[in-house]
Design a protein around this motif. Sequence first.
Motif, short mmCIF file in Angstrom:
data_model
loop_
_atom_site.label_atom_id
_atom_site.label_comp_id
_atom_site.label_asym_id
_atom_site.label_seq_id
_atom_site.Cartn_x
_atom_site.Cartn_y
_atom_site.Cartn_z
N VAL A 192 49.58 -32.35 28.08
CA VAL A 192 48.81 -33.14 26.37
C VAL A 192 48.90 -31.75 25.73
N GLU A 193 49.10 -32.31 23.99
CA GLU A 193 49.29 -31.14 23.23
C GLU A 193 48.31 -31.59 22.30
N GLU A 194 47.38 -30.53 21.38
CA GLU A 194 46.39 -30.71 21.06
C GLU A 194 46.95 -30.95 19.36
N ASN A 195 47.69 -31.25 19.30
CA ASN A 195 48.06 -30.36 18.16
C ASN A 195 49.96 -30.97 17.55
N PRO A 196 49.63 -32.05 18.27
CA PRO A 196 51.10 -33.43 18.23
C PRO A 196 52.12 -33.35 16.96
N ALA A 197 51.24 -33.71 15.79
CA ALA A 197 51.72 -34.15 14.76
C ALA A 197 52.13 -32.95 13.93
N GLU A 198 51.67 -31.38 14.43
CA GLU A 198 51.90 -30.56 13.86
C GLU A 198 53.80 -30.07 14.48
N ILE A 199 53.95 -30.10 16.32
CA ILE A 199 55.33 -30.07 16.76
C ILE A 199 56.42 -31.06 15.86
N LEU A 200 56.25 -32.63 15.52
CA LEU A 200 56.28 -33.20 15.38
C LEU A 200 57.32 -33.38 13.97
N GLN A 201 56.84 -32.63 13.46
CA GLN A 201 56.98 -32.17 11.97
C GLN A 201 57.02 -30.69 12.01
N ASP A 202 57.25 -30.25 12.26
CA ASP A 202 58.11 -28.16 12.64
C ASP A 202 59.98 -29.02 12.70
N GLY A 203 60.28 -27.74 11.58
CA GLY A 203 61.45 -28.30 10.89
C GLY A 203 61.72 -28.04 12.66
N ALA A 204 61.98 -27.07 13.31
CA ALA A 204 62.20 -26.57 14.30
C ALA A 204 62.69 -28.08 15.24
N THR A 205 61.50 -28.40 15.40
CA THR A 205 61.74 -30.10 15.98
C THR A 205 62.63 -30.82 15.11
N ALA A 206 63.34 -30.66 14.38
CA ALA A 206 64.30 -31.77 13.65
C ALA A 206 65.56 -31.09 13.59
N ARG A 207 65.49 -29.68 14.13
CA ARG A 207 66.78 -29.17 14.16
C ARG A 207 67.03 -29.57 15.47
N THR A 208 66.45 -29.26 16.50
CA THR A 208 67.11 -29.60 18.18
C THR A 208 67.17 -30.16 18.47
N LEU A 209 66.43 -32.04 17.76
CA LEU A 209 67.09 -32.91 17.91
C LEU A 209 68.66 -33.34 17.34
N GLU A 210 68.56 -32.54 16.15
CA GLU A 210 69.66 -32.98 15.73
C GLU A 210 70.82 -32.68 16.63
N ARG A 211 70.87 -30.71 17.05
CA ARG A 211 71.78 -29.91 17.93
C ARG A 211 72.31 -31.33 19.41
N MET A 212 70.52 -31.55 20.02
CA MET A 212 70.80 -32.40 20.81
C MET A 212 72.04 -33.53 20.95
N ARG A 213 71.60 -34.50 20.04
CA ARG A 213 72.36 -35.58 19.07
C ARG A 213 74.04 -35.22 19.71
N ALA A 214 74.21 -34.20 18.92
CA ALA A 214 75.29 -34.03 18.97
C ALA A 214 76.39 -32.96 20.00
N ALA A 215 75.34 -32.71 20.60
CA ALA A 215 75.68 -32.50 21.64
C ALA A 215 76.57 -33.20 22.78
N ILE A 216 75.11 -34.69 23.56
CA ILE A 216 75.79 -35.00 24.46
C ILE A 216 75.58 -36.92 23.95
N ARG A 217 75.61 -36.99 22.76
CA ARG A 217 76.40 -37.78 21.81
C ARG A 217 75.35 -39.37 22.59
N PRO A 218 74.77 -39.32 22.63
CA PRO A 218 73.79 -40.92 22.66
C PRO A 218 73.98 -41.48 21.93
N GLU A 219 74.47 -43.08 22.21
CA GLU A 219 74.52 -44.50 21.38
C GLU A 219 73.74 -44.22 21.20
#
Length: 298
Positions: free
Chosen positions: A202-229
């Motif tokens: 459980v995180e105390e400040n998840p909103a800050e994590i979810l709008q961090d630029g690192a999150t956007a980069r990680t999710l984009e790389r994730m989709r590009a790597a495993i290519r989920p539908e």
Amino acid sequence: MRDTYQNGSPAAAGDGAHHLKSLILGHSIRPRRTVLERAKQRALQHDAPSADAQGVRIDLRTPRWQDLSLALPGSKSRSASVLQKSLARADRDPTIRRAFDKLRTRLRQTAQEHNWTSIGVMGPTSGCGSTFVAVNLALSLSRVPGSRTLLMDMNMRSPALADAFDVAVDGPMADFLSGHTPLGAHLVRTTETLALGLNDEVEENPAEILQDGATARTLERMRAAIRPEIVIHDLPGMLTYDDATAFLPQLDAVLLVSDGTQTLGRELKECERLMQGHVPLLGVMLNRARADSITRYT
């Protein structure tokens, strides 16, 4: 939205009833958010030997879908959770299963038409059954042969997917989103067509994590790597915290879950207002409605 509720409140619901109704609504379609375009550009600046068709660079050592570890249920606990028992009952109920299969087919068709990948599932408030819907929708999607569905536990205030699937978690979601945990060490497959991104902290400040630029980069790389539908993101109540609102730029569309025993019409309207200009509302899933009230929602 006025067709999903009446007189500012949901239809009455009876104790023990568990009926589901899905509505795919017509909303304006927006192009992919600029935050993801910026994330792609930032990703291009990192040294990596290859790039996918969308220009996001991927290290050749990054696991692909078929390389993800296989996690079998039963590795986390010995006793079934409340959600596990609810899911088991739903899987045996042909009415509920048909409802999710209908939603699955319409979702896949809409996603393919608009080139959508990332779908958020949330209720206006907590306790609407968004995790129940997200899990059953993901399971229904994964029954399509040759498909690739990824289910992510983005409710860092009350993570539940690890218990739902009874699968052990290798580190918190926050570490994965920040880039500290490699993709291959965090994501696991339960079948050939379903993968999970789980959380055990459980995180105390998840909103800050979810709008961090690192999150956007990680999710984009994730989709590009495993290519989920399709990637299903299980999120907390939109009006309870700002977590879901902070995550909207990472989504292509949102499925709202309305609880027939507690959700009010004004709450659905407020959710739609918050999403306007950010992400399309794919539809509303009516949960826990009394059978004789469902016709009011059609």
